[in-house]
Motif scaffolding. Structure first.
Motif, short mmCIF file in Angstrom:
data_model
loop_
_atom_site.label_atom_id
_atom_site.label_comp_id
_atom_site.label_asym_id
_atom_site.label_seq_id
_atom_site.Cartn_x
_atom_site.Cartn_y
_atom_site.Cartn_z
N LEU A 29 -3.78 -22.23 -3.82
CA LEU A 29 -3.12 -21.37 -3.20
C LEU A 29 -2.01 -22.21 -2.53
N SER A 30 -0.76 -21.90 -2.54
CA SER A 30 0.21 -22.52 -1.47
C SER A 30 1.62 -21.77 -1.88
N PRO A 31 2.29 -21.88 -1.01
CA PRO A 31 3.92 -21.01 -1.11
C PRO A 31 4.48 -21.47 -2.62
N GLU A 32 4.16 -22.75 -2.93
CA GLU A 32 4.81 -23.22 -4.20
C GLU A 32 4.32 -22.65 -5.26
N THR A 33 3.04 -22.40 -5.49
CA THR A 33 2.42 -21.74 -6.53
C THR A 33 2.71 -20.09 -6.63
N GLY A 34 2.98 -19.43 -5.65
CA GLY A 34 3.19 -18.30 -5.75
C GLY A 34 1.96 -17.39 -6.16
N ARG A 35 0.89 -17.93 -6.05
CA ARG A 35 -0.44 -17.04 -6.49
C ARG A 35 -1.04 -16.51 -5.29
N MET A 36 -1.50 -15.24 -5.73
CA MET A 36 -2.37 -14.72 -4.79
C MET A 36 -3.80 -14.17 -5.68
N LEU A 37 -4.79 -14.75 -4.93
CA LEU A 37 -6.38 -14.39 -5.40
C LEU A 37 -6.54 -12.88 -4.78
N VAL A 38 -6.96 -12.22 -5.94
CA VAL A 38 -7.84 -10.82 -5.74
C VAL A 38 -9.07 -10.89 -5.73
N ILE A 39 -9.82 -10.77 -5.02
CA ILE A 39 -11.29 -10.66 -4.77
C ILE A 39 -11.96 -9.30 -4.74
N PRO A 40 -12.69 -8.91 -5.79
CA PRO A 40 -13.10 -7.67 -5.81
C PRO A 40 -14.17 -7.43 -4.80
N GLU A 97 2.37 -2.30 -4.91
CA GLU A 97 1.52 -1.55 -5.10
C GLU A 97 1.51 -1.27 -6.74
N ARG A 98 2.60 -0.98 -7.23
CA ARG A 98 2.93 -0.46 -8.50
C ARG A 98 2.64 -1.68 -9.73
N SER A 99 2.68 -2.86 -9.48
CA SER A 99 2.33 -3.97 -10.28
C SER A 99 0.72 -4.24 -10.01
N LEU A 100 0.27 -3.96 -9.09
CA LEU A 100 -1.28 -4.03 -8.96
C LEU A 100 -2.09 -2.84 -9.00
N SER A 101 -1.53 -1.73 -9.37
CA SER A 101 -2.16 -0.26 -9.63
C SER A 101 -3.43 -0.42 -10.48
N ASP A 102 -3.36 -1.03 -11.49
CA ASP A 102 -4.46 -1.16 -12.35
C ASP A 102 -5.67 -1.98 -11.92
N ILE A 103 -5.38 -2.86 -10.88
CA ILE A 103 -6.25 -3.49 -10.43
C ILE A 103 -6.98 -2.94 -9.09
N ILE A 104 -6.20 -2.44 -8.03
CA ILE A 104 -6.66 -1.71 -7.13
C ILE A 104 -7.04 -0.45 -7.02
N GLY A 105 -6.48 0.37 -8.08
CA GLY A 105 -6.82 1.60 -8.45
C GLY A 105 -6.37 2.63 -7.12
N GLU A 106 -7.44 3.34 -6.78
CA GLU A 106 -7.33 4.58 -5.84
C GLU A 106 -7.32 3.95 -4.52
N GLN A 107 -7.80 2.69 -4.40
CA GLN A 107 -7.85 2.10 -3.05
C GLN A 107 -6.32 1.88 -2.58
N ARG A 108 -6.60 1.57 -1.15
CA ARG A 108 -5.29 1.46 -0.25
C ARG A 108 -5.45 0.38 0.41
N ILE A 109 -4.28 -0.49 0.80
CA ILE A 109 -4.43 -1.63 1.96
C ILE A 109 -4.60 -0.70 3.34
#
Length: 183
Positions: free
Chosen positions: A103-114, A32-44
């Motif tokens: 996306l794969s475990p090897e790339t370590g990527r997560m895509l954020v869809i607004p 949450e700390r690393s993504l706070s600028d992206i997710i703002g006040e929203q929560r999972i």
């Protein structure tokens, strides 16, 4: 987490590097700390998992209408997928444009869809599994979709499409009057 912008405003890629040693590996999947600028006040509020067995299968392109619009954070836990975000937001500079990431475990990527963007993926490796983090609860009456082969969007899927749900096959094409979603 290393945050990388995509051509679609608000759609970002969060990259993580797993810690590996002789025992295996450890990865932070969400911070949450690393993504706070992206997710703002929203929560999972909801976490989902999918497994798709067939190479070339496509799921999507799905979204939820306001007031149930959601941000999705998508990560591949097993296999490989070609993950797509489509901008459906009214007045967006990238309206009806799409962007894809492998996306794969090897790339370590997560895509954020607004919010206001549709999401879908194609399986590049059989038995692929995805983890979805959502900022809104699933609301059946608010679900929307765009057909995977809509010519107004023009997605170029990397493999022939081999498997679709009946629902995804039958989504209507976007009309010329479609002016976008308001979120």
């Amino acid at each position: 987490m290393n945050i990388r912008n995509t051509p679609i405003a608000g759609a970002v890629v969060a990259e993580t590097q797993p810690f590996q040693d002789h025992r295996g590996a450890f990865s932070r999947l969400f911070c949450e700390r690393s993504l706070s600028d992206i997710i703002g006040e929203q929560r999972i509020v909801q976490i989902n998992h999918s497994r798709t067995t067939t190479l070339g299968a496509v799921r999507g392109l799905h979204f939820q209408y306001a007031p149930h619009a959601e941000m999705k954070l998508v990560r591949c836990l097993k296999g490989r997928v070609w993950d797509v975000v489509v901008d459906l937001r009214a007045h967006s500079k990238t309206f009806l444009q799409w962007h894809a990431e492998e996306l794969s475990p090897e790339t370590g990527r997560m895509l954020v869809i607004p919010q206001g963007c549709a999401h879908g993926f194609q399986v590049l490796e059989a038995e692929s599994e995805l983890l979805y983090l959502h900022t809104a609860f699933y609301e059946p009456g608010a679900e929307g979709a765009v057909r995977y082969d809509d010519p107004r969007i023009g997605i170029t899927w990397p493999l022939p499409v081999t498997d679709l749900s009946e629902r995804d096959k039958n989504h209507a094409l976007l009309s010329n009057e479609f002016a976008g979603l308001h979120v």
